[in-house]
Design a protein around this motif. Structure first.
Motif, PDB file in Angstrom:
ATOM      1  N   ALA A   1       0.830  -1.210   0.000  1.00 50.29           N
ATOM      2  CA  ALA A   1       0.000   0.000   0.000  1.00 50.29           C
ATOM      3  C   ALA A   1       0.862   1.257   0.000  1.00 50.29           C
ATOM      4  O   ALA A   1       0.550   2.248  -0.672  1.00 50.29           O
ATOM      5  CB  ALA A   1      -0.934  -0.011   1.204  1.00 50.29           C
ATOM      6  N   LEU A   2       1.977   1.225   0.743  1.00 50.10           N
ATOM      7  CA  LEU A   2       2.847   2.393   0.802  1.00 50.10           C
ATOM      8  C   LEU A   2       3.466   2.684  -0.562  1.00 50.10           C
ATOM      9  O   LEU A   2       3.483   3.833  -1.019  1.00 50.10           O
ATOM     10  CB  LEU A   2       3.954   2.167   1.841  1.00 50.10           C
ATOM     11  N   VAL A   3       3.977   1.659  -1.224  1.00 46.06           N
ATOM     12  CA  VAL A   3       4.614   1.864  -2.527  1.00 46.06           C
ATOM     13  C   VAL A   3       3.604   2.363  -3.549  1.00 46.06           C
ATOM     14  O   VAL A   3       3.885   3.277  -4.344  1.00 46.06           O
ATOM     15  CB  VAL A   3       5.293   0.568  -3.012  1.00 46.06           C
ATOM     16  N   VAL A   4       2.398   1.783  -3.535  1.00 49.23           N
ATOM     17  CA  VAL A   4       1.358   2.235  -4.463  1.00 49.23           C
ATOM     18  C   VAL A   4       0.957   3.674  -4.159  1.00 49.23           C
ATOM     19  O   VAL A   4       0.723   4.478  -5.074  1.00 49.23           O
ATOM     20  CB  VAL A   4       0.137   1.297  -4.404  1.00 49.23           C
ATOM     21  N   LEU A   5       0.909   4.026  -2.870  1.00 44.93           N
ATOM     22  CA  LEU A   5       0.610   5.407  -2.485  1.00 44.93           C
ATOM     23  C   LEU A   5       1.677   6.356  -3.016  1.00 44.93           C
ATOM     24  O   LEU A   5       1.366   7.458  -3.499  1.00 44.93           O
ATOM     25  CB  LEU A   5       0.516   5.515  -0.962  1.00 44.93           C
ATOM     26  N   ILE A   6       2.928   5.955  -2.939  1.00 48.13           N
ATOM     27  CA  ILE A   6       4.019   6.787  -3.468  1.00 48.13           C
ATOM     28  C   ILE A   6       3.815   7.025  -4.958  1.00 48.13           C
ATOM     29  O   ILE A   6       3.932   8.149  -5.448  1.00 48.13           O
ATOM     30  CB  ILE A   6       5.386   6.118  -3.202  1.00 48.13           C
ATOM     31  N   THR A   7       3.506   5.958  -5.679  1.00 50.47           N
ATOM     32  CA  THR A   7       3.282   6.086  -7.118  1.00 50.47           C
ATOM     33  C   THR A   7       2.122   7.028  -7.408  1.00 50.47           C
ATOM     34  O   THR A   7       2.216   7.911  -8.272  1.00 50.47           O
ATOM     35  CB  THR A   7       2.994   4.707  -7.741  1.00 50.47           C
ATOM     36  N   ALA A   8       1.004   6.831  -6.700  1.00 48.82           N
ATOM     37  CA  ALA A   8      -0.172   7.666  -6.936  1.00 48.82           C
ATOM     38  C   ALA A   8       0.101   9.126  -6.590  1.00 48.82           C
ATOM     39  O   ALA A   8      -0.273  10.040  -7.354  1.00 48.82           O
ATOM     40  CB  ALA A   8      -1.354   7.140  -6.128  1.00 48.82           C
ATOM     41  N   LEU A   9       0.767   9.373  -5.453  1.00 45.42           N
ATOM     42  CA  LEU A   9       1.025  10.741  -5.011  1.00 45.42           C
ATOM     43  C   LEU A   9       2.013  11.452  -5.933  1.00 45.42           C
ATOM     44  O   LEU A   9       1.802  12.614  -6.324  1.00 45.42           O
ATOM     45  CB  LEU A   9       1.549  10.735  -3.577  1.00 45.42           C
ATOM     46  N   ALA A  10       3.088  10.756  -6.303  1.00 42.35           N
ATOM     47  CA  ALA A  10       4.079  11.371  -7.187  1.00 42.35           C
ATOM     48  C   ALA A  10       3.501  11.590  -8.586  1.00 42.35           C
ATOM     49  O   ALA A  10       3.720  12.641  -9.204  1.00 42.35           O
ATOM     50  CB  ALA A  10       5.330  10.495  -7.260  1.00 42.35           C
TER      51      ALA A  10
ATOM     52  N   LEU B   1       3.878  25.114  -6.926  1.00 44.51           N
ATOM     53  CA  LEU B   1       4.493  24.874  -5.612  1.00 44.51           C
ATOM     54  C   LEU B   1       3.639  23.919  -4.763  1.00 44.51           C
ATOM     55  O   LEU B   1       4.189  23.178  -3.938  1.00 44.51           O
ATOM     56  CB  LEU B   1       4.713  26.196  -4.880  1.00 44.51           C
ATOM     57  N   ILE B   2       2.336  23.908  -4.961  1.00 43.48           N
ATOM     58  CA  ILE B   2       1.502  22.912  -4.290  1.00 43.48           C
ATOM     59  C   ILE B   2       1.866  21.515  -4.796  1.00 43.48           C
ATOM     60  O   ILE B   2       1.961  20.553  -4.018  1.00 43.48           O
ATOM     61  CB  ILE B   2       0.014  23.216  -4.523  1.00 43.48           C
ATOM     62  N   SER B   3       2.105  21.404  -6.086  1.00 42.24           N
ATOM     63  CA  SER B   3       2.564  20.135  -6.654  1.00 42.24           C
ATOM     64  C   SER B   3       3.897  19.721  -6.044  1.00 42.24           C
ATOM     65  O   SER B   3       4.110  18.553  -5.705  1.00 42.24           O
ATOM     66  CB  SER B   3       2.711  20.275  -8.173  1.00 42.24           C
ATOM     67  N   VAL B   4       4.792  20.682  -5.885  1.00 39.94           N
ATOM     68  CA  VAL B   4       6.111  20.398  -5.289  1.00 39.94           C
ATOM     69  C   VAL B   4       5.952  19.862  -3.874  1.00 39.94           C
ATOM     70  O   VAL B   4       6.655  18.915  -3.469  1.00 39.94           O
ATOM     71  CB  VAL B   4       6.988  21.668  -5.301  1.00 39.94           C
ATOM     72  N   ALA B   5       5.030  20.434  -3.110  1.00 43.84           N
ATOM     73  CA  ALA B   5       4.805  19.958  -1.746  1.00 43.84           C
ATOM     74  C   ALA B   5       4.370  18.493  -1.749  1.00 43.84           C
ATOM     75  O   ALA B   5       4.844  17.691  -0.928  1.00 43.84           O
ATOM     76  CB  ALA B   5       3.751  20.828  -1.062  1.00 43.84           C
ATOM     77  N   GLY B   6       3.490  18.134  -2.657  1.00 47.35           N
ATOM     78  CA  GLY B   6       3.071  16.735  -2.769  1.00 47.35           C
ATOM     79  C   GLY B   6       4.229  15.824  -3.121  1.00 47.35           C
ATOM     80  O   GLY B   6       4.353  14.707  -2.594  1.00 47.35           O
ATOM     81  N   LEU B   7       5.095  16.290  -4.006  1.00 43.18           N
ATOM     82  CA  LEU B   7       6.261  15.488  -4.404  1.00 43.18           C
ATOM     83  C   LEU B   7       7.234  15.293  -3.239  1.00 43.18           C
ATOM     84  O   LEU B   7       7.820  14.211  -3.091  1.00 43.18           O
ATOM     85  CB  LEU B   7       6.973  16.155  -5.580  1.00 43.18           C
ATOM     86  N   LEU B   8       7.427  16.298  -2.437  1.00 40.86           N
ATOM     87  CA  LEU B   8       8.335  16.168  -1.298  1.00 40.86           C
ATOM     88  C   LEU B   8       7.810  15.139  -0.293  1.00 40.86           C
ATOM     89  O   LEU B   8       8.581  14.368   0.289  1.00 40.86           O
ATOM     90  CB  LEU B   8       8.536  17.520  -0.625  1.00 40.86           C
ATOM     91  N   VAL B   9       6.493  15.125  -0.099  1.00 36.57           N
ATOM     92  CA  VAL B   9       5.901  14.089   0.761  1.00 36.57           C
ATOM     93  C   VAL B   9       6.148  12.712   0.158  1.00 36.57           C
ATOM     94  O   VAL B   9       6.535  11.767   0.860  1.00 36.57           O
ATOM     95  CB  VAL B   9       4.391  14.337   0.938  1.00 36.57           C
ATOM     96  N   ALA B  10       5.955  12.582  -1.156  1.00 35.81           N
ATOM     97  CA  ALA B  10       6.177  11.300  -1.817  1.00 35.81           C
ATOM     98  C   ALA B  10       7.629  10.850  -1.711  1.00 35.81           C
ATOM     99  O   ALA B  10       7.916   9.661  -1.510  1.00 35.81           O
ATOM    100  CB  ALA B  10       5.760  11.393  -3.290  1.00 35.81           C
ATOM    101  N   ALA B  11       8.565  11.793  -1.827  1.00 38.64           N
ATOM    102  CA  ALA B  11       9.989  11.447  -1.711  1.00 38.64           C
ATOM    103  C   ALA B  11      10.319  10.944  -0.312  1.00 38.64           C
ATOM    104  O   ALA B  11      11.077   9.975  -0.148  1.00 38.64           O
ATOM    105  CB  ALA B  11      10.849  12.669  -2.057  1.00 38.64           C
TER     106      ALA B  11
END
Length: 402
Positions: A222-231, A378-388
């Motif tokens: 679930a975590l890996v799939v969440l990373i994919t979806a969020l990124a 920058l909102i997109s960037v915030a989502g990417l930082l969480v995914a990273a």
């Protein structure tokens, strides 16, 4: 400690010669190229499609939506329900359905029939792509798994970057039916080539059906799939609306925009094919995190720069990052459940499509709300930082790294 992955099949051709996987995996990539093209080729010719079928462009656009939703929902269930089918047989059936439904789509007399063919075509795609990725990992073996996954992903990237524009060109000049005919021909070429070159591979190892569905509840999966979806969603939030965003930020439009999109596409191909080398050497979780951080950095530059040249250069790195995290995530998933590689990879495919839909929707809401382009990025960037950050967590808990 590195977790070694045992093959989900009884026989792995990689045991015979280390490089034997290259040709069949490249042929699998022809199939993923066709599917990557097919996913979005109709989006570029909606005016022609709507005029010919005498419907609105909004109604014609449902052909793209129908394909995406069907794929996202069907991929995990098809992987679970077809696990005993020999891999070569499943690939052949899936590609045959895909090709036949593209031909039927080109012959559709009305929108209802076309949407029906798109749904059935998506079922063929959902049966093929996760299986192709799983087969690629088996053929390559653990040492080259990342490179093999990057090749099949690269096929999708090239389909999106180059196949879609070519299919769109054909549709604009020869009619929308030519776009689907082009996809069908590429799919048929892959079907014939794989029928000749792909060796027999048994179905995935016998695992009770309830255990296959139970994989959905594995928190690591679930975590890996969440990373994919969020990124994916964070990246698509910007890419879907890249034209108005770069115009507002740096005044880019017309031929400069076309050049920027081409640069992004070239970067995407580099990222898709190159991520496998890094995955096999520094590990999947770290590669995924670095790719997502590269995309975040590129989008930060786009948000804050006012120079067209700087923005275009940033688009190159944005393309690299946006295509370089999916294959490492698939690598982590297959390491977790090697006997159910097709199933877990199908979950990641669903995460990709869900992320695309959510990102495009959120981006539209943000831009129509009056938020300026830089703030949206920058909102997109915030989502990417969480995914990273989540990718770094996944690196630890999936235990597929050294």
């Amino acid at each position: 400690m590195t977790t070694e992955t045992t093959s989900p099949h009884r026989h792995s051709p990689s045991d015979e010669r280390p490089d034997r996987w290259i040709v069949p995996v490249a042929l699998l990539a022809i199939g993923t190229f066709a599917i990557g093209t097919d996913s979005f080729v109709l989006a570029g010719i909606l005016p022609e499609l709507s005029a010919d079928l005498e419907v609105s462009e909004g109604a014609a656009g449902q052909t793209v939506t129908a394909f995406a939703i069907t794929y996202a929902i069907a991929a995990p269930f098809l992987s679970v329900l077809t696990h005993r089918v020999p891999r070569k047989t499943l690939i052949a059936i899936s590609l045959a359905v895909f090709v036949a439904m593209n031909v039927a789509g080109a012959l559709s007399p009305n929108l209802a029939v076309l949407i029906t063919t798109r749904v059935l075509c998506a079922l063929g795609a959902a049966g093929f792509t996760p299986t192709a990725n799983a087969v690629a990992t088996t053929l390559a073996g653990p040492a080259a798994r990342g490179r093999a996954l990057s090749v099949t992903l690269g096929g999708i990237a090239l389909g999106t970057v180059f196949g879609v524009p070519l299919g769109t060109f054909l549709g604009q000049h020869l009619g929308w039916q030519a776009s689907l005919a082009f996809v069908a021909l590429v799919g048929l070429a892959a079907l014939v080539a794989l029928a000749v070159a792909l060796s027999h591979l048994d179905g995935e190892a016998a695992v009770a059906l309830r255990h296959r569905f139970a994989v959905m509840g594995d928190r690591r999966v679930a975590l890996v799939v969440l990373i994919t979806a969020l990124a994916t969603g964070s990246g698509i939030l910007v890419y879907t609306y890249i034209a108005p965003i770069v115009h507002d930020i740096a005044g880019i439009s017309g031929s400069a925009l076309a050049a920027g999109l081409l640069v992004w596409g070239v970067g995407g191909a580099i990222g898709a094919f190159g991520c496998g080398w890094f995955t096999d050497r520094i590990g999947a979780g770290l590669t995924s995190a670095l790719a997502i951080m590269l995309l975040a950095a590129a989008l930060s530059v786009i948000a804050l720069a006012h120079s067209p040249w700087v923005v275009v250069v940033a688009m190159l790195f944005g393309g690299i990052g946006s295509w370089a995290f999916v294959a490492p995530n698939n690598h982590m998933l297959t390491g977790l459940h090697p006997q159910m590689a097709g199933v877990v990879i199908s979950f990641n495919s669903t995460g990709t499509y869900v992320g695309q839909a959510a990102g495009a929707g959120i981006g539209g809401v943000l831009l129509t709300s009056g938020l300026d382009a830089s703030a949206t990025v920058l909102i997109s960037v915030a989502g990417l930082l969480v995914a990273a950050c989540l990718a770094l967590v996944a690196r630890r808990i999936t235990r597929v790294e050294a």
